[in-house]
Design an enzyme around this catalytic site. Structure first.
Site, PDB file in Angstrom:
ATOM      1  N   TYR A 206      -2.469   6.397  -4.388  1.00  0.00           N
ATOM      2  CA  TYR A 206      -1.415   5.824  -5.219  1.00  0.00           C
ATOM      3  C   TYR A 206      -1.200   6.624  -6.495  1.00  0.00           C
ATOM      4  O   TYR A 206      -0.099   7.114  -6.771  1.00  0.00           O
ATOM      5  CB  TYR A 206      -1.754   4.365  -5.539  1.00  0.00           C
ATOM      6  CG  TYR A 206      -0.954   3.779  -6.680  1.00  0.00           C
ATOM      7  CD1 TYR A 206       0.429   3.704  -6.635  1.00  0.00           C
ATOM      8  CD2 TYR A 206      -1.597   3.289  -7.823  1.00  0.00           C
ATOM      9  CE1 TYR A 206       1.167   3.171  -7.683  1.00  0.00           C
ATOM     10  CE2 TYR A 206      -0.874   2.746  -8.870  1.00  0.00           C
ATOM     11  CZ  TYR A 206       0.508   2.705  -8.798  1.00  0.00           C
ATOM     12  OH  TYR A 206       1.220   2.187  -9.837  1.00  0.00           O
ATOM     13  N   LYS A 210       1.869   9.240  -7.532  1.00  0.00           N
ATOM     14  CA  LYS A 210       2.639   8.898  -8.729  1.00  0.00           C
ATOM     15  C   LYS A 210       2.591  10.042  -9.742  1.00  0.00           C
ATOM     16  O   LYS A 210       3.584  10.333 -10.427  1.00  0.00           O
ATOM     17  CB  LYS A 210       2.100   7.618  -9.369  1.00  0.00           C
ATOM     18  CG  LYS A 210       2.384   6.343  -8.601  1.00  0.00           C
ATOM     19  CD  LYS A 210       3.847   5.922  -8.675  1.00  0.00           C
ATOM     20  CE  LYS A 210       4.191   5.296  -9.990  1.00  0.00           C
ATOM     21  NZ  LYS A 210       5.589   4.779 -10.013  1.00  0.00           N
TER      22      LYS A 210
END
Length: 545
Positions: A206, A210
């Site tokens: 994640y 990002k």
């Protein structure tokens, strides 16, 4: 810089929001519609497949735009709609993200990295666009320690976007060539994401994806007025639209739920570690104020940490204690109708001591039960399965959240504080757009607002444990609950002046729900064709479709 009235600025503005099924976006949309009903138009970007029309029109001011941000031009097929957006948009807000820590690498990369670039490229074609707001995460900092500044990621650890894309394509091609089943491909791609993230110094897929998205956005923004919001751990609402709105049971909510149910006897982490928590309504308020500030006067100081670790820190130990005290006074009732007795979670400072405790306290008894089941013909099968499930859960929680239980960073918020000071010195409605973490009394917030919100959500999930997805022609009843959420009825409720419908008072709002759900389902049934649709779901106090 004079900010002026935020409410006045929002009047007659056209805004596109992506990621509208996410928690932050829902609170953002509700806030905009509540404080400024005269916004010109909201385009709500949703992922959808095979939709016959270019957009789902809902009233005159709201348009649902189906597409895919992982594709060029956001996957929009209708050229007229694209021209309309390019000519009309004043503001774009990107809240779309795959937030699962161990998602497939290709899936997370497609949304969190490629999706950001596609949105920026689309924004650069918008002739009236005043500002582009991107919701990132403070944990793009990776494993840095000490005071972490609000700096861009242009030179982040030699990350090579093209190389990562080649790795993904190569591995997928290899798996497909050898005819690997989908389950094997999914598992491999999940492991690949974690492997690549840790290789470059990030704890999970994640935050790694990002980071790449934010880095590329900074490099390709050109003259775009860009705002990057980096929230820390987002928690339930502090005040608005009502206190204690909680959307999921992840991160710190996992700890509260597991503690309440007696499933988390121990954890790893430093006793003095700060858990940087910030309520979602403060994140949204910071977004809106920063959006207005940069729309009026673009600036290079465009990154905002929205958190609490610098100005009003709360420790992991304190959070665990709040959960223990709350569920001691108000124990969770299990499926057998009996209260669950909670105990304090043991916090081990080292992984070795944690594994030693688990070995003696749980793994050895588990092996003993396994032997006993062999001898006594599975007489202890139920006990064995319950203990095995508990051990597996604890090990999983530690595996996922360990990096954050040892995280020694403090997020500087100099830019965010300057924004607060500017708002206080202007005509800005600071009572409406509050985002000062120093105003939070953590014990009161957790004991009387956040944990009760978690408890309500947990009760709802127990009441409606299974979900179904329906296809066109099979309209479910008003009582059907599904997991997929589109905030269509949520928005309508704001227009009707009923911003939220408390779950405990469903009878008082039955007429609104009955009328609204039928109307919404008819729209979806007529527009979506073969695509999955959904019905009502209670969202911790808000009804939405």
């Amino acid at each position: 810089m004079e900010l002026g009235s935020v409410v006045e600025f929002l009047e007659n503005k056209t805004i596109l929001v992506s990621g509208v099924t996410g928690f932050v976006a829902k609170v953002f949309i509700e806030k905009i519609l509540r404080v400024q009903p005269n916004v010109k138009k909201l385009y709500l970007f949703v992922r959808a497949a095979d939709i016959d029309s270019a957009a789902l029109r809902f009233q005159n001011e709201i348009t649902f735009v189906p597409g895919d941000i992982s594709s060029e031009d956001l996957g929009l097929k209708d050229s007229n709609l694209k021209e309309e957006l390019w000519n009309e948009l004043d503001i774009m807000v990107n809240s779309a993200a795959i937030t699962k820590f161990d998602e497939r690498y290709d899936v997370a990369f497609g949304i969190n990295t490629l999706g950001v670039i596609h949105l920026v490229n689309f924004a650069k074609k918008c002739v009236k666009l005043k500002v582009f707001v991107h919701v990132s995460t403070a944990y793009v900092a990776g494993e840095r320690t000490g005071l972490i500044l609000e700096n861009p990621l242009d030179g982040a650890s030699g990350l090579d976007f093209d190389a990562e894309m080649k790795v993904i394509d190569q591995k997928l091609n290899e798996l497909k060539t050898k005819g690997a089943p989908q389950k094997e491909i999914t598992l491999f791609m999940k492991n690949l994401g974690t492997e690549r993230a840790k290789l470059h110094g990030w704890p999970n897929t994640y935050v790694f994806t990002k980071t790449m998205g934010e880095m590329l956005m900074q490099q390709s923004k050109e003259n775009l007025s860009l705002v990057i919001i980096r929230p820390t751990v987002v928690s339930g609402t502090y005040k608005e639209p009502f206190p204690g709105w909680v959307e999921d049971l992840k991160t710190i909510n996992t700890l509260f739920v597991a503690s309440a149910q007696g499933n988390l006897p121990c954890l790893v982490g430093e006793t003095k570690i700060i858990m940087d928590v910030i309520p979602v309504d403060m994140v949204v308020n910071a977004m809106i104020v920063a959006m207005v500030a940069h729309a009026k006067q673009p600036s290079d100081a465009n990154i905002y940490h929205v958190g609490s670790s610098l100005r009003n820190p709360v420790t992991l130990v304190s959070i665990l204690d709040y959960g223990f005290v709350y569920f001691t006074k108000k124990p969770w009732i299990n499926k057998q109708g009996k209260p669950v007795k909670v105990s304090k979670i043991i916090l081990f400072s080292s992984i070795a001591s944690f594994h030693g405790y688990m070995q003696i306290r749980y793994l050895l008894p588990l092996k003993g039960l396994q032997v006993a089941n062999t001898v006594f013909h599975n007489f202890f099968k139920g006990v064995y399965n319950d203990l095995r499930k508990k051990v597996k859960f604890v090990m999983r929680v530690v595996e996922i959240y360990k990096p954050y239980f040892y995280f020694n960073g403090i997020f500087d918020d100099t830019n965010t504080e300057k924004l607060r000071m500017t708002a206080r010195g202007s005509r800005t409605e600071t009572d409406l757009f509050y985002f000062d973490p120093d105003s939070i009394e953590w014990r009161d917030y957790f004991m009387n607002t956040h944990i009760p919100g978690v408890e309500k959500l947990l009760q709802q999930k127990r009441s409606f444990p299974k979900t179904k997805v329906f296809r066109s022609g099979h309209v479910p009843s008003d009582k059907t609950i599904t997991d997929r959420v589109m905030p269509m009825t949520f928005i309508q409720s704001s227009r009707m002046g009923n911003t939220h419908f408390p779950v405990s008072h469903r009878d008082k709002t039955y007429f609104q729900r009955q009328r609204l759900s039928k109307m919404t389902l008819n729209v979806l049934r007529n527009q979506i064709g073969a695509a999955p649709i959904c019905c009502w779901k209670p969202m911790s106090g808000i009804y939405a479709l």
